[in-house]
Design a protein around this motif. Structure first.
Motif, PDB file in Angstrom:
ATOM      1  N   LEU A  91      53.804  -7.730  24.678  1.00 30.59           N
ATOM      2  CA  LEU A  91      52.353  -9.453  23.958  1.00 30.59           C
ATOM      3  C   LEU A  91      51.092  -8.266  24.487  1.00 30.59           C
ATOM      4  O   LEU A  91      50.243  -8.419  24.073  1.00 30.59           O
ATOM      5  CB  LEU A  91      52.056 -10.370  25.450  1.00 30.59           C
ATOM      6  CG  LEU A  91      53.492 -11.726  24.898  1.00 30.59           C
ATOM      7  CD1 LEU A  91      53.404 -12.702  25.904  1.00 30.59           C
ATOM      8  CD2 LEU A  91      53.194 -11.798  23.661  1.00 30.59           C
ATOM      9  N   VAL A  92      51.021  -7.351  25.538  1.00 29.07           N
ATOM     10  CA  VAL A  92      50.111  -6.607  25.351  1.00 29.07           C
ATOM     11  C   VAL A  92      49.710  -5.048  25.030  1.00 29.07           C
ATOM     12  O   VAL A  92      49.018  -4.843  24.850  1.00 29.07           O
ATOM     13  CB  VAL A  92      49.244  -6.898  27.354  1.00 29.07           C
ATOM     14  CG1 VAL A  92      49.478  -8.033  27.586  1.00 29.07           C
ATOM     15  CG2 VAL A  92      50.743  -5.952  27.889  1.00 29.07           C
ATOM     16  N   ALA A  93      51.095  -4.829  24.818  1.00 28.50           N
ATOM     17  CA  ALA A  93      51.137  -4.053  24.673  1.00 28.50           C
ATOM     18  C   ALA A  93      50.851  -3.709  22.529  1.00 28.50           C
ATOM     19  O   ALA A  93      50.676  -2.511  22.179  1.00 28.50           O
ATOM     20  CB  ALA A  93      51.947  -3.373  24.204  1.00 28.50           C
ATOM     21  N   ASP A  94      51.603  -4.468  22.077  1.00 28.94           N
ATOM     22  CA  ASP A  94      51.636  -4.477  21.028  1.00 28.94           C
ATOM     23  C   ASP A  94      49.586  -4.526  20.281  1.00 28.94           C
ATOM     24  O   ASP A  94      49.737  -3.871  18.524  1.00 28.94           O
ATOM     25  CB  ASP A  94      52.383  -5.667  19.898  1.00 28.94           C
ATOM     26  CG  ASP A  94      53.619  -4.853  20.366  1.00 28.94           C
ATOM     27  OD1 ASP A  94      53.763  -4.485  20.751  1.00 28.94           O
ATOM     28  OD2 ASP A  94      54.309  -6.209  20.040  1.00 28.94           O
ATOM     29  N   PRO A  95      48.903  -5.705  20.913  1.00 31.84           N
ATOM     30  CA  PRO A  95      47.526  -5.163  19.674  1.00 31.84           C
ATOM     31  C   PRO A  95      46.905  -3.882  20.194  1.00 31.84           C
ATOM     32  O   PRO A  95      46.148  -3.364  19.126  1.00 31.84           O
ATOM     33  CB  PRO A  95      47.122  -6.868  20.857  1.00 31.84           C
ATOM     34  CG  PRO A  95      47.758  -7.277  20.722  1.00 31.84           C
ATOM     35  CD  PRO A  95      49.593  -6.666  21.578  1.00 31.84           C
ATOM     36  N   VAL A  96      47.046  -3.081  21.281  1.00 30.98           N
ATOM     37  CA  VAL A  96      46.275  -1.836  20.982  1.00 30.98           C
ATOM     38  C   VAL A  96      47.637  -1.129  19.979  1.00 30.98           C
ATOM     39  O   VAL A  96      46.911  -0.593  19.708  1.00 30.98           O
ATOM     40  CB  VAL A  96      46.731  -1.354  22.262  1.00 30.98           C
ATOM     41  CG1 VAL A  96      46.177   0.140  23.076  1.00 30.98           C
ATOM     42  CG2 VAL A  96      45.987  -2.620  23.943  1.00 30.98           C
TER      43      VAL A  96
END
Length: 243
Positions: A91-96
């Motif tokens: 959830l936090v890694a994919d947008p980066v």
């Protein structure tokens, strides 16, 4: 693509087996052991994690040592106390990874009684409001689950080695013009007693560290967007700011 996950750790023997057993494929745990006196380091090794021993005490010292030890392009940071499920790291890694954000924060969506003490939630809201006012970062939470690109994080030259480290990361990123975003992430009652909110001394020390970071803000405030609705789905970006 593999992603290193930095887990600052101080006496988390009770939580590490669950945390490390739930690490998703492609996410490599780095346990930054900050002087544990229990079996945290041995348990981490037994569960396949890389252990970095950090003699300098402090949450920021552990995070920074883990960042130096990491080698992946994108890194994540999360607490090792079982308050987060590692399965939610995408959830936090994919947008980066998709360049939708430069710094992605996990906005804590509490699950169950005692997951996030009232005094800690109030303090967090005050800090978030101060960030909106002073640097234009329209986030709800300075959540300890987060993701960013490693080299860019190192270039921020973060100096706090105590409890001000998470706040300093957001402040310096905003001053550098990063796109900062957040997404709701389930937050559970932690295993064991918190070093921050579990004692008066820990709470006072954290407030002092964060006040020091706030006093260092040099950038002019930017206009923050309206806060996203609290019931936004966990899979969606719920706030995005470019300073």
């Amino acid at each position: 693509m593999e992603i290193d996950v930095i887990l600052p750790c101080l006496n988390e023997a009770g939580a590490l087996p669950w945390v490390l057993s739930r690490m998703p494929n492609g996410f490599r745990p780095i346990v930054a052991d900050n002087g544990s006196t229990d079996d945290s380091a041995a348990i981490a090794v037994a569960h396949g994690a890389r252990v970095v021993h950090v003699p300098q005490r402090g949450f920021g010292a552990a995070c920074h040592a883990g960042l130096l030890a990491a080698s992946s392009d994108i890194v994540c940071v999360m607490d090792a106390d079982a308050s987060f499920d590692p399965g939610d790291l995408p959830l936090v890694a994919d947008p980066v990874a998709t360049n939708a954000a430069d710094l992605m924060l996990g906005w804590r969506a509490t699950q169950g009684k005692g997951a996030w003490p009232l005094h800690a939630r109030i303090g967090n809201r005050v800090l978030a409001a101060e960030l909106r006012r002073r640097v234009g970062v329209g986030v709800h939470d300075l959540g300890p689950m987060r993701a960013a690109r490693r080299e860019a994080l190192l270039a921020l030259n973060l100096t706090d080695r105590r409890f001000g480290y998470p706040l300093e990361m957001v402040v310096r990123a905003a001053e550098a013009g990063w796109r900062i975003a957040e997404t709701a992430v389930p937050y559970y009652p932690r295993e064991g007693k918190s070093k921050v909110t579990g004692t008066v001394r820990g709470t006072v020390r954290t407030v002092k560290d964060m006040r020091r970071v706030l006093a260092s803000i040099t950038s002019a405030p930017a206009k923050a967007p309206a806060p996203a609705h609290a019931e936004a789905p966990a899979s969606a970006l719920t706030a995005q700011v470019t300073s």
